[in-house]
Design an enzyme around this catalytic site. Sequence first.
Site, short mmCIF file in Angstrom:
data_model
loop_
_atom_site.label_atom_id
_atom_site.label_comp_id
_atom_site.label_asym_id
_atom_site.label_seq_id
_atom_site.Cartn_x
_atom_site.Cartn_y
_atom_site.Cartn_z
N TRP A 1 16.74 22.06 -112.93
CA TRP A 1 16.52 21.45 -111.86
C TRP A 1 17.38 19.46 -112.49
O TRP A 1 17.02 19.22 -113.01
CB TRP A 1 15.64 20.72 -111.57
CG TRP A 1 14.81 19.75 -110.57
CD1 TRP A 1 14.74 18.49 -111.22
CD2 TRP A 1 13.98 20.08 -109.14
NE1 TRP A 1 14.63 17.54 -109.28
CE2 TRP A 1 14.29 18.25 -108.34
CE3 TRP A 1 14.87 20.43 -108.25
CZ2 TRP A 1 13.98 17.86 -107.71
CZ3 TRP A 1 14.28 20.27 -106.92
CH2 TRP A 1 14.18 18.74 -106.64
N ASN B 1 17.63 15.23 -110.29
CA ASN B 1 17.37 14.50 -109.37
C ASN B 1 17.91 13.31 -109.78
O ASN B 1 19.32 13.18 -110.06
CB ASN B 1 16.15 14.41 -108.27
CG ASN B 1 15.07 14.05 -109.20
OD1 ASN B 1 14.25 14.83 -110.11
ND2 ASN B 1 14.42 12.90 -109.12
N ASP B 2 17.50 12.52 -109.34
CA ASP B 2 18.01 11.02 -109.33
C ASP B 2 19.28 11.03 -110.18
O ASP B 2 18.99 10.84 -111.93
CB ASP B 2 17.05 9.71 -109.99
CG ASP B 2 16.56 10.00 -108.21
OD1 ASP B 2 16.02 11.34 -108.18
OD2 ASP B 2 15.21 9.28 -108.39
N GLN C 1 17.94 12.43 -113.88
CA GLN C 1 16.45 13.40 -113.73
C GLN C 1 16.78 14.78 -113.92
O GLN C 1 17.49 15.14 -113.29
CB GLN C 1 15.81 12.98 -112.43
CG GLN C 1 15.11 11.42 -112.12
CD GLN C 1 13.91 11.35 -113.72
OE1 GLN C 1 13.00 11.94 -112.73
NE2 GLN C 1 14.21 10.38 -114.44
N TRP D 1 10.72 20.31 -109.10
CA TRP D 1 10.72 19.00 -109.61
C TRP D 1 9.84 19.19 -110.63
O TRP D 1 8.68 19.66 -110.33
CB TRP D 1 10.26 18.16 -108.82
CG TRP D 1 10.58 16.79 -108.74
CD1 TRP D 1 10.78 15.43 -109.52
CD2 TRP D 1 8.66 16.02 -109.15
NE1 TRP D 1 10.57 14.52 -109.17
CE2 TRP D 1 8.95 14.81 -109.71
CE3 TRP D 1 7.22 16.60 -109.11
CZ2 TRP D 1 8.33 13.84 -109.96
CZ3 TRP D 1 6.60 15.49 -109.83
CH2 TRP D 1 6.88 14.55 -109.95
N PHE E 1 10.47 8.75 -115.50
CA PHE E 1 11.30 8.49 -114.23
C PHE E 1 12.64 8.11 -114.52
O PHE E 1 13.70 7.09 -115.19
CB PHE E 1 10.22 7.97 -113.10
CG PHE E 1 9.53 9.14 -112.72
CD1 PHE E 1 9.20 10.16 -113.80
CD2 PHE E 1 8.60 9.27 -111.32
CE1 PHE E 1 8.07 10.90 -112.82
CE2 PHE E 1 8.16 9.74 -110.98
CZ PHE E 1 7.30 11.09 -111.58
N SER E 2 12.82 7.75 -113.01
CA SER E 2 14.43 6.93 -113.13
C SER E 2 14.55 5.40 -113.41
O SER E 2 13.36 4.67 -113.44
CB SER E 2 14.67 6.73 -111.79
OG SER E 2 15.19 7.61 -110.82
N ARG F 1 8.43 1.65 -109.17
CA ARG F 1 9.33 2.14 -110.02
C ARG F 1 10.15 1.69 -110.00
O ARG F 1 11.37 1.11 -108.90
CB ARG F 1 8.31 3.36 -110.01
CG ARG F 1 8.49 3.64 -108.54
CD ARG F 1 8.58 5.51 -108.39
NE ARG F 1 8.55 6.40 -107.27
CZ ARG F 1 7.49 5.79 -106.46
NH1 ARG F 1 6.69 5.57 -106.64
NH2 ARG F 1 7.58 6.66 -105.38
N GLU G 1 12.33 3.24 -102.95
CA GLU G 1 12.37 3.84 -104.14
C GLU G 1 14.03 3.00 -104.40
O GLU G 1 14.52 3.38 -103.78
CB GLU G 1 12.50 5.67 -104.10
CG GLU G 1 10.98 5.57 -104.00
CD GLU G 1 11.24 7.57 -103.94
OE1 GLU G 1 10.28 8.28 -105.25
OE2 GLU G 1 11.55 7.83 -103.50
N1 DQQ Z 1 12.41 9.95 -108.35
C1 DQQ Z 1 11.67 9.39 -109.34
C2 DQQ Z 1 11.08 9.05 -109.36
C3 DQQ Z 1 11.81 7.76 -108.23
C4 DQQ Z 1 12.24 9.57 -107.22
C5 DQQ Z 1 11.03 10.45 -109.62
C6 DQQ Z 1 13.51 8.86 -106.31
O1 DQQ Z 1 11.96 7.63 -109.96
O2 DQQ Z 1 11.39 6.80 -107.67
O3 DQQ Z 1 12.21 11.86 -110.59
O4 DQQ Z 1 14.19 10.45 -106.19
#
Ligand code: DQQ
Length: 486
Positions: free
Chosen positions: A47, A49-50, A66, A74, A110-111, A167, A232
């Site tokens: 996986w 993500n960001d 991420q 996730w 996290f991001s 965050r 976010e």
């Molecule tokens: N993804 C992260 C967070 C953020 C979110 C966690 C946005 O830090 O707010 O994986 O997709």
Amino acid sequence: MRPVLRRRDFLALAGAVPLAAAAPAPASRLAADPHRPQYHLLPAANWMNDPNGPIYWQGKFHMFYQYNPNGAFWGDMHWGHAVSEDMVHWKHLPMALAPTPGGPDKDGVFSGCAVVDNGGVTAIYTGVNPETQCVATSGGDLTEWKKFAGNPAIAAPPAGLEVTGFRDPCVWQEGDTWLMAVGSGFRGKGGAVLLYESRDLRRWNYLHPLVTGRMRAGANAKDPVDSGEMWECPDFFPLGGKHLLIVSTERVVKYMLGSYADRRFRPETTGGIDYGSYYAARTMTNTGDRRILWGWLTEGRSAEAQRAAGWSGVMSLPRELKLMGAQVQMRPAAEVETLRGKRLGADAAGDCLEVLAEIDPGDAVRAGLKLRAAPDGSERTLVYYDREQKRVCVDRSQSSTDLSADRGIQSGPFLLGRGEPLRLRIFLDGSVIEIFANDRFCLTARVYPAGRRSTGVALHADGGTAKMVSFEAWEMRPISPDRLTS
Ligand code: DQQ
């Protein structure tokens, strides 16, 4: 955006039960998976993500993101790492940041962002649970990271503020002061960005909200991100003579263009960065005058299908942002053109292509292109401008005979000027369709055609006659021999 968690996964994240790692998908299967992109960045498996802390450093472009090492779902967030000399060819590097047991990021790194400071690179990110802002430093090839002994640098949201979240820091420098924008919001009011200042990237003072949004009247959701009560991944920077704030909320990425003075941002106009399967956008730091935007291309099929595939999530192509008059211009970075291979004619077909089409909509109500079309008509995706709705749309109702894939129409507001042709620049890559219209509109769609022969490209017109003014297409060169599994 965090995909809806099953209770078991949530408990595992909260530390109640160990998170079961999924059996990794064999590399040979991933390499043969026609839905895996061939020229977009994605991890070898699992996986992502960001985009996190994209930065140009010592002659190379570094991308962190991420990443869940346990499977294609996730959770257990780490910072994955890849490096490139040209923003299109990537080499995977070892994971950059992992949760520290007992530390403020024990439940996830996290991001966040990365900036150049003091002859090295400093990453500022959110540690959970609870949400805190943490700091780590590195240098050289950015493979060795040292977490700040005083983490968390910011242990809690400002005293007295009841926020919906805290965050995804974005940091920049003004003179000898560092500023940090943190994604946040207020229940019943809307999203917000909280502003901090520091001299050393470690001790931070809260100033005030950089800007506060107003949620849609009547919006109501359990998750404040869905109602717009939480923003976010804020990203804030000068563009032309203005400032641009990008936030991810309500499942889309929005921008506000406005003026910045006295450490307060006053939005003047707003718009969408991408109206499709795209989220958590963030620009690269230390790129001089260029503003390069990256985003997470989310999947458009069920969580089960993602787990079964053994991978989930793709990084967008680099997009270059400019201000042209009052208009935010969004174009693929010029480097993307180096991927062009064989030039194709009017009979172009494929699933790894760049297509450049100029279309005169004539009197058609809907005009655009038919893509990923099967010879027997069983599968096809339509990308078109709808002059009645004043929208660019992607019709996925017949994109795939695979029933787990999303079939809804994706669309965003777009107005073609009088006599202005529709200029579509489209990147097809496995399950990705990244669409740029007239340099000012983007929409990314994810499609999962089941048929190997679902590769046709043709003019699409409905409710009248449209004309193809010009058409160019190229096969795109894969950036690895095995869909990035090595
Ligand atoms: N993804 C992260 C967070 C953020 C979110 C966690 C946005 O830090 O707010 O994986 O997709």
